[in-house]
Scaffold this active site. Structure first.
Site, PDB file in Angstrom:
ATOM      1  N   HIS A  37       0.839  -1.209   0.000  1.00 23.13           N
ATOM      2  CA  HIS A  37       0.000   0.000   0.000  1.00 23.13           C
ATOM      3  C   HIS A  37       0.872   1.256   0.000  1.00 23.13           C
ATOM      4  CE1 HIS A  37      -2.825  -2.844   2.258  1.00 23.13           C
ATOM      5  NE2 HIS A  37      -3.481  -2.544   1.146  1.00 23.13           N
ATOM      6  N   GLN A  61     -17.760  -7.714  -0.833  1.00 20.77           N
ATOM      7  CA  GLN A  61     -16.829  -8.526  -1.624  1.00 20.77           C
ATOM      8  C   GLN A  61     -16.375  -9.779  -0.886  1.00 20.77           C
ATOM      9  OE1 GLN A  61     -13.922  -5.100  -1.741  1.00 20.77           O
ATOM     10  NE2 GLN A  61     -12.421  -6.737  -1.737  1.00 20.77           N
ATOM     11  N   GLY A 148      -2.681  -2.262  -6.869  1.00 19.45           N
ATOM     12  CA  GLY A 148      -1.539  -3.175  -6.954  1.00 19.45           C
ATOM     13  C   GLY A 148      -1.815  -4.312  -7.923  1.00 19.45           C
ATOM     14  N   ARG A 149      -0.743  -4.781  -8.582  1.00 22.79           N
ATOM     15  CA  ARG A 149      -0.882  -5.892  -9.531  1.00 22.79           C
ATOM     16  C   ARG A 149      -0.972  -7.247  -8.839  1.00 22.79           C
ATOM     17  NH1 ARG A 149       3.611  -4.507 -12.991  1.00 22.79           N
ATOM     18  NH2 ARG A 149       2.943  -2.646 -14.083  1.00 22.79           N
ATOM     19  N   LYS A 150      -0.829  -7.274  -7.515  1.00 18.28           N
ATOM     20  CA  LYS A 150      -1.001  -8.566  -6.840  1.00 18.28           C
ATOM     21  C   LYS A 150      -2.424  -9.070  -7.088  1.00 18.28           C
ATOM     22  CE  LYS A 150      -1.461  -9.440  -2.368  1.00 18.28           C
ATOM     23  NZ  LYS A 150      -2.573 -10.431  -2.318  1.00 18.28           N
ATOM     24  N   GLN A 154      -8.465  -8.299 -10.312  1.00 14.26           N
ATOM     25  CA  GLN A 154      -9.209  -7.122  -9.859  1.00 14.26           C
ATOM     26  C   GLN A 154      -8.828  -5.908 -10.706  1.00 14.26           C
ATOM     27  OE1 GLN A 154      -9.812  -5.936  -5.582  1.00 14.26           O
ATOM     28  NE2 GLN A 154      -8.088  -4.595  -5.971  1.00 14.26           N
ATOM     29  N   SER A 186       0.765  -8.861   1.817  1.00 13.14           N
ATOM     30  CA  SER A 186      -0.697  -8.914   1.891  1.00 13.14           C
ATOM     31  C   SER A 186      -1.094  -8.682   3.339  1.00 13.14           C
ATOM     32  CB  SER A 186      -1.183 -10.302   1.455  1.00 13.14           C
ATOM     33  OG  SER A 186      -2.512 -10.521   1.880  1.00 13.14           O
TER      34      SER A 186
HETATM   35  O1  PAF Z   1      -7.800  -4.409  -3.168  1.00  7.17           O
HETATM   36  C1  PAF Z   1      -8.495  -4.053  -2.189  1.00  7.17           C
HETATM   37  O2  PAF Z   1      -8.001  -3.760  -1.106  1.00  7.17           O
HETATM   38  C2  PAF Z   1      -9.997  -3.993  -2.332  1.00  7.17           C
HETATM   39  O3  PAF Z   1     -10.477  -5.000  -3.136  1.00  7.17           O
HETATM   40  C3  PAF Z   1     -10.508  -2.610  -2.808  1.00  7.17           C
HETATM   41  C4  PAF Z   1     -10.016  -2.299  -4.214  1.00  7.17           C
HETATM   42  C5  PAF Z   1     -10.054  -1.528  -1.856  1.00  7.17           C
HETATM   43  C6  PAF Z   1     -12.043  -2.612  -2.857  1.00  7.17           C
HETATM   44  O4  PAF Z   1     -12.585  -2.885  -1.613  1.00  7.17           O
END
Ligand code: PAF
Length: 284
Positions: A37, A61, A148-150, A154, A186
């Site tokens: 991050h 999610q 991030g590409r991890k 997504q 992570s």
């Molecule tokens: O990658 C994440 O941390 C989440 O999936 C995100 C993009 C913040 C959406 O909740």
């Protein structure tokens, strides 16, 4: 640095910044910040005049039986890391603010990008991600957003959503940040016991083995997958959800490896689900 939890207030502030001619760089997160991050924030600092961070563990999610309730949270720590990283504004809403009673609008990106890999293992996951990211974009109104590409799939889905819905935001994908021993950073790594942590090194090692084979001239995806799978399954506590070689643009499986081939994997180490990926030939 200010923290805002109210949507109308956040929208008002961001709109005022835009009207004052400021370029807004946005890093959406679920908090429990790590070096990955922080690398997004560092780049965001360069990309915009104003750096906005959101911290929101998005319930939509997470599937049933997943780790929504235990997902690591430490707002005070995040706040101080954000301050050090030069964040100007944190958006930190509650779940009730983002999804009030009678909430009923969801967004889904359809097709191969979301049906395979994580989409197949975690039904509804990408619908939740797309919905919250679209909402966050409407609230923060960023010029550029960094991911991030991890979370390779997504990122691909978000790029597609932005294209399809003509969202006026630039999406910037950023490299995976790894621990010195190779484990991809992570927030979920804190769940790992010492032994699971050690066994989890097999994820990056299997990706590295695959890349070495591909760069050495092996183009048969099945042969490469066999070697990678073997490395993963030598660890007693790792359970493989998938290991696949896909086209980076469509995420469809490939038979013959080329510059656009990416290997993606998801593995459970005990109860912790980890994902990782790597381009096989292209160096990014
Ligand atoms: O990658 C994440 O941390 C989440 O999936 C995100 C993009 C913040 C959406 O909740």
């Amino acid at each position: 640095m200010d923290t805002v939890s109210d949507i109308t207030e956040m929208q008002r502030r961001c709109l005022a910044l835009r009207e004052a001619g400021k370029r807004i760089a946005f890093v959406p997160t679920m908090g429990f910040l790590h070096e990955g991050h922080l690398s997004l924030l560092q780049e965001g600092r360069k990309q915009g005049d104003v750096l906005v961070l959101s911290i929101f563990v998005n319930p939509t999610q997470f599937g049933e039986g997943e780790d929504l309730d235990t997902y690591p949270r430490d707002f005070e720590r995040d706040e101080s890391l954000a301050r050090e990283a030069g964040v100007d504004l944190i958006f930190y809403p509650t779940a009730e603010t983002v999804y009030p009673a009678n909430y009923c609008s969801y967004l889904s990106v359809e097709g191969s990008l979301t049906e395979t890999l994580e989409g197949a293992c975690r039904p509804g996951h990408f619908r939740g991600v797309a919905t919250v990211v679209a909402k966050l974009f409407n609230i923060v109104q960023p010029h550029v957003a960094l991911f991030g590409r991890k979370d390779f799939q997504q990122l691909a889905m978000i790029r597609q959503m932005v294209r399809d819905f003509n969202m006026p935001v630039e999406i910037k994908g950023m490299p995976i940040i790894r621990e010195t021993d190779g484990l991809a950073m992570s927030s979920r790594n804190v769940y790992l016991s010492d032994d699971e942590r050690r066994q989890s090194l097999a994820l990056n090692q299997s990706l590295t083995l695959a890349a070495e084979l591909a760069r050495g001239g092996e183009s048969n995806a099945h042969k490469i997958l066999e070697v990678s799978l073997k490395r993963l399954t030598t660890e007693p506590d790792l359970v493989v959800d998938y290991v696949k070689i896909c086209n980076a643009d469509t995420l469809e499986d490939v038979e013959i490896v080329d510059q656009r081939s990416v290997m993606l994997l998801a593995v459970k180490a005990g109860t912790t689900r980890l994902i990782d990926n790597n381009y096989l030939i292209a160096k990014v």
